[in-house]
Design an enzyme around this catalytic site. Sequence first.
Site, PDB file in Angstrom:
ATOM      1  N   SER A 156       0.817  -1.206   0.000  1.00 47.40           N
ATOM      2  CA  SER A 156       0.000   0.000   0.000  1.00 47.40           C
ATOM      3  C   SER A 156       0.857   1.265   0.000  1.00 47.40           C
ATOM      4  CB  SER A 156      -0.977  -0.048   1.177  1.00 47.40           C
ATOM      5  OG  SER A 156      -2.098   0.746   0.902  1.00 47.40           O
ATOM      6  N   HIS A 158      -7.746  -5.787  -0.351  1.00 46.93           N
ATOM      7  CA  HIS A 158      -6.478  -5.146   0.023  1.00 46.93           C
ATOM      8  C   HIS A 158      -5.742  -6.031   1.039  1.00 46.93           C
ATOM      9  CE1 HIS A 158      -4.093  -1.480  -0.216  1.00 46.93           C
ATOM     10  NE2 HIS A 158      -4.018  -1.404   1.103  1.00 46.93           N
ATOM     11  N   ASP A 207      -9.522  -5.213  -5.028  1.00 49.56           N
ATOM     12  CA  ASP A 207      -9.074  -4.197  -4.076  1.00 49.56           C
ATOM     13  C   ASP A 207      -9.859  -2.910  -4.319  1.00 49.56           C
ATOM     14  OD1 ASP A 207      -7.710  -2.391  -2.466  1.00 49.56           O
ATOM     15  OD2 ASP A 207      -5.728  -3.175  -2.969  1.00 49.56           O
TER      16      ASP A 207
END
Length: 652
Positions: free
Chosen positions: A198, A335, A304
């Site tokens: 991320s 995610h 995601d």
Amino acid sequence: MPKRTRLTAWRTLATAATAALMAALLTPAVAHSAPRESRPVYSYDNAIREAVWVDTGLDGDSDGKTDRVAVDIVRPREPAAQGRRIPVIMDASPYYSCCGRGNESQRKTYDASGNVVQMPLFYDNYFVPRGYAFVGVDLAGTNRSDGCVDVGGRSDIQSAKAVVDWLNGRAKGYTSRTGTDRAKATWTNGRTGMIGKSYDGTIANGVAATGVKGLRTIVPISAISSWYDYYFAQGAPLYDSGPEWLSDYVESPAARAKCAAVQQKIVDGAPRSGDWTSFWTERDYAKDARKVRASVFVIHGRQDLNVRPKHFGQWWDALAKRGVERKIWLSQTGHVDPFDFRRAAWANTLHRWFDHELLGYDNGIDDEPMADIERHPDQWVTSAVWPPRTTHPVSLRPGTGAQPGVGTLGLRKQSGTATFTDDPSLSETDWSAQIDRPTPAKAGFITKPLTEALRVSGSSIVTVTATPSTSTAHLTAVLVDLGPDTIRDYADAAEGITTLTDRTCWGPSTTGDSSCFRSTRAKTTAVDYTIFSRGWADLGNHAAAGKGFPLTPGKPYRITLALHASDHVVPAGHRLALIVAGTDKDLIDPPSSTPTLTLDLSRTSARVPLVGGTTAFARATTATVATTPTPTPPLLDGVQAPRTTHRVPGPA
């Protein structure tokens, strides 16, 4: 997988000077054969744990001194004592103090001397005994670093780039945050690989896009490639706030007290209008793919809804145009880190990747398939290249059907119109559940049941010509596989996994840093349909990307929506659907009005990358499977409706 000149050079060096490599790198192997795998031969318990502060050359907090970022290091003691220099695995993050890393939200902890005791995640436990150093960098303005967070801008990227420079002897490091005693990285050969999920993976993308020397590979997991696309989709806002919320969320209290001016620059540079500004240009890494020297191993969840799959798709395509060596894993999750959806295979593959890229070992990973794709929960397939070479874009045309809003989808250009009214209380799951029913909030277009499977691989676009009834309008386009399946439940809070109570261990532990993490398993759900690609836009952006204009009610506008990259097989017997609608509840914000939109079907189409191209689509749809119509089509079951998504690119 394409091989770059750098890798060819490494192989030549390995053949011509194996003995030199074995002396310079680590290896317990015998002298007559080149190593293929690093082994855990060094003590983790006795590893050197130290802190260095690297000068970034910037003064982000305007205190009259250049900012220093904290660099926590865990490295094996034995190579340095033997005069051997080792490579580095680095994770630069804003989350080491504020929010934690991984499925168990681990934070850094320190001893009385300020040296790291617990380094989050398994990388140090696993790789340090194998002769790598692990380096955890606090981004500027976070944890123990000076400066200010600027959400993917110059300060964030320089936080990590400066460390790569220091590891290669090009930047200054100090033994303390304010002192003058210098620290030099004499223990490393400078070869660095960056990894992270991320925000952390986003920093890896950004540093690679600077072309910094010494960065040999990056492993971005669920990472952003352009920050504009994290907050907007062609002018349509994806959140009710901008990056200033994120900077405030991750900054240390000390930085927050100094960084009001930087915070205001973020607010001013990222207007909620959705217009593109120089702020976003600075944070667009895909545009600088030509500078990338590092190889890239991408991991992303195809569902995601935090860092949406558009990010990996545009980054991948930009790297491909530049011939960058690359590899990819695509899961069914949201995610989620691969350590939590494919743990054993992930540790093994990552180990081999770093051995190849940082130690130069000829272990064959570059000759293996480029892509691993999770086709069903825990069932993976491979592709020699991705997308497959036989993939070609196919123009699919919507047409009117027997009922309003329930149209057809095929190869022939159609005429007619379809009309829907934006209903911000409905989402893509509501539209899909009623795909076979005439409903006022969506226009749906469906193929007949397929006689052969169709594989969509890559990024689709949908071009619409729409006439709004008001001066503002947002659009959504989704591709849907209509048919029963069991998939990972990506809409659940854990986004496709269940965390268990037992633990598995990945390397040695110390009293303060365990290598044992809670196991997971796939969380699945049975569905009647699967939404596999999405895209959104503000119709006011029709004339120019990143610039919105008021609409004239009653005037037609043409706009192309960029849908998220995917790799999905629509099985034989299922149907492929295109849905066009307005606000996608909890995935984009609604416009200021409630428009009715009329689509000109003769000037509307979906361009979909299909393996086998037009021939495959024609073959799958020419002969049709007989179906029995029902007076009132049933509601279809899918995942739960999208939740209000995070404004944070994944601290967990």
